[in-house]
Scaffold this motif. Sequence first.
Motif, short mmCIF file in Angstrom:
data_model
loop_
_atom_site.label_atom_id
_atom_site.label_comp_id
_atom_site.label_asym_id
_atom_site.label_seq_id
_atom_site.Cartn_x
_atom_site.Cartn_y
_atom_site.Cartn_z
N GLU A 121 0.83 -1.20 0.00
CA GLU A 121 0.00 0.00 0.00
C GLU A 121 0.87 1.26 0.00
N GLY A 122 1.96 1.22 0.76
CA GLY A 122 2.89 2.35 0.76
C GLY A 122 3.52 2.56 -0.61
N PHE A 123 3.86 1.46 -1.28
CA PHE A 123 4.44 1.55 -2.62
C PHE A 123 3.42 2.15 -3.60
N ARG A 124 2.17 1.75 -3.46
CA ARG A 124 1.12 2.32 -4.32
C ARG A 124 0.94 3.81 -4.05
N GLN A 125 0.94 4.19 -2.78
CA GLN A 125 0.80 5.61 -2.45
C GLN A 125 1.92 6.42 -3.08
N LEU A 126 3.14 5.94 -2.92
CA LEU A 126 4.30 6.66 -3.44
C LEU A 126 4.24 6.79 -4.96
N THR A 127 3.93 5.70 -5.64
CA THR A 127 4.10 5.66 -7.09
C THR A 127 2.86 6.05 -7.89
N THR A 128 1.68 6.02 -7.28
CA THR A 128 0.47 6.35 -8.04
C THR A 128 -0.24 7.60 -7.55
N ARG A 129 0.16 8.13 -6.40
CA ARG A 129 -0.51 9.33 -5.91
C ARG A 129 0.44 10.50 -5.67
N TYR A 130 1.51 10.27 -4.93
CA TYR A 130 2.35 11.37 -4.49
C TYR A 130 3.37 11.83 -5.53
N SER A 131 3.95 10.92 -6.27
CA SER A 131 5.05 11.26 -7.18
C SER A 131 4.54 11.54 -8.59
N SER A 132 5.33 12.33 -9.32
CA SER A 132 4.99 12.66 -10.71
C SER A 132 5.75 11.78 -11.70
N PHE A 134 8.32 12.79 -13.21
CA PHE A 134 8.92 13.67 -14.20
C PHE A 134 10.44 13.72 -14.04
N ILE A 135 11.10 14.34 -15.00
CA ILE A 135 12.56 14.50 -14.94
C ILE A 135 12.94 15.23 -13.64
N ALA A 136 13.97 14.72 -12.98
CA ALA A 136 14.47 15.25 -11.71
C ALA A 136 13.47 15.10 -10.57
N GLN A 137 12.45 14.27 -10.80
CA GLN A 137 11.49 13.93 -9.74
C GLN A 137 11.16 12.44 -9.80
N ASN A 138 12.11 11.66 -10.29
CA ASN A 138 11.82 10.25 -10.58
C ASN A 138 12.54 9.26 -9.66
N SER A 184 14.18 -0.88 -6.97
CA SER A 184 13.21 -1.32 -7.98
C SER A 184 12.97 -0.20 -8.99
N THR A 185 12.71 -0.59 -10.22
CA THR A 185 12.35 0.36 -11.27
C THR A 185 11.11 -0.15 -11.99
N HIS A 186 10.28 0.77 -12.41
CA HIS A 186 9.12 0.41 -13.21
C HIS A 186 8.65 1.66 -13.96
N SER A 191 4.21 9.85 -15.86
CA SER A 191 5.22 10.32 -16.81
C SER A 191 5.46 9.34 -17.95
N GLY A 192 5.20 8.05 -17.70
CA GLY A 192 5.52 7.04 -18.70
C GLY A 192 7.00 6.73 -18.77
N SER A 193 7.77 7.33 -17.86
CA SER A 193 9.21 7.10 -17.80
C SER A 193 9.56 6.20 -16.62
N GLU A 194 10.81 5.79 -16.56
CA GLU A 194 11.24 4.90 -15.49
C GLU A 194 11.26 5.64 -14.15
N TYR A 195 10.70 4.99 -13.14
CA TYR A 195 10.70 5.53 -11.79
C TYR A 195 11.49 4.58 -10.89
N THR A 196 12.37 5.13 -10.09
CA THR A 196 13.28 4.34 -9.27
C THR A 196 12.94 4.48 -7.79
N VAL A 197 12.81 3.34 -7.13
CA VAL A 197 12.50 3.33 -5.70
C VAL A 197 13.59 2.57 -4.95
N ARG A 198 14.11 3.17 -3.91
CA ARG A 198 15.04 2.48 -3.02
C ARG A 198 14.26 2.00 -1.80
N HIS A 199 14.40 0.74 -1.49
CA HIS A 199 13.67 0.13 -0.38
C HIS A 199 14.64 -0.01 0.79
#
Length: 218
Positions: A121-132, A134-138, A184-186, A191-199
Motif C-alpha cells: 500500500e505504501g508503494f502504491r501511495q508513493l508511485t500512483t498518488r504522491y510522485s509525478s 517527471f525529470i528530476a522527480q523520478n 526497484s524500477t518500473h 510520466s511514462g518514464s522509469e521511476y526508481t524506488v530504493r527500499h
Amino acid sequence: MSIENMSIQELESMESCIPEVGGFPSRVMAATRGYDTWISKLYSDIDHIIKRCIFPTASYRQNDPEDRYNVDIANTLSTMGYQAHHDKWKNGHPDIVVESHRGYQWIGESKIHSDYNYLLEGFRQLTTRYSSGFIAQNHGAILIITKNRSIKDLMSNWENKLISSEYSDVAVQKCTIDDDCFISTHTHQVSGSEYTVRHIPISILFNPTDKSARKNKA
C-alpha cells in the motif's frame, strides 16, 4: 590558505579533515552536479541518520508511531541544509518530501512493518498518488520500520511480494550503497518514464539478553 578564504569546492576536498563543516560543502556541490549526484548524497545522509540516530535509540522507540520517524528524519535533513518537509501536500500527505530550488524532488513513504500488503500500500501511495515521475522527480523510497530479527529475510520476502504484485514491469536489483536495501524500477503511470524506488529497512529491534538489560526490564 586559511579556511576563511576557501571556496566551497576546496572545503569539500577537505571535509574528512574538518568535521565542523558537517558535510555541507559536498551537499552544495552535489546539487550543482545534477539530480543523480544530489540523490546519491541525499541517500548517504539518510543512511547516516538511520544508522547513527535512529538505531542507537531503538530502546526508546518501541512504541513510536510512523510519524515520529518521519519528523525525526525530515527535521534532521533540514538541519543539514535540505528543503525537507513532513506531510507536505502532494496529492495527499507523503511522509517525507525533499526538494531543491533546482526543481529536484525526492519522496519517502514510511511504514511500520506489519505485513507485506501494508508495505505494498505504501508503494502504491508513493508511485500512483504522491510522485509525478517527471525529470528530476523520478526517485523515491519506501522506508520499512521493523522489529524483525532478520533484515535479510524481511527484504527478500518484500522483494518477492513486489515482483508478484500488479506491477508487471517492475525490475529489481541490488543496492550498491547498502546490501540490506534493494532498488526497484518500473514505468511510472503519469510520466511514462522509469521511476526508481530504493527500499530501505530501518531496524528498531531491541531484545537484549545480557544480565544488566534483563535486570532493567524487571
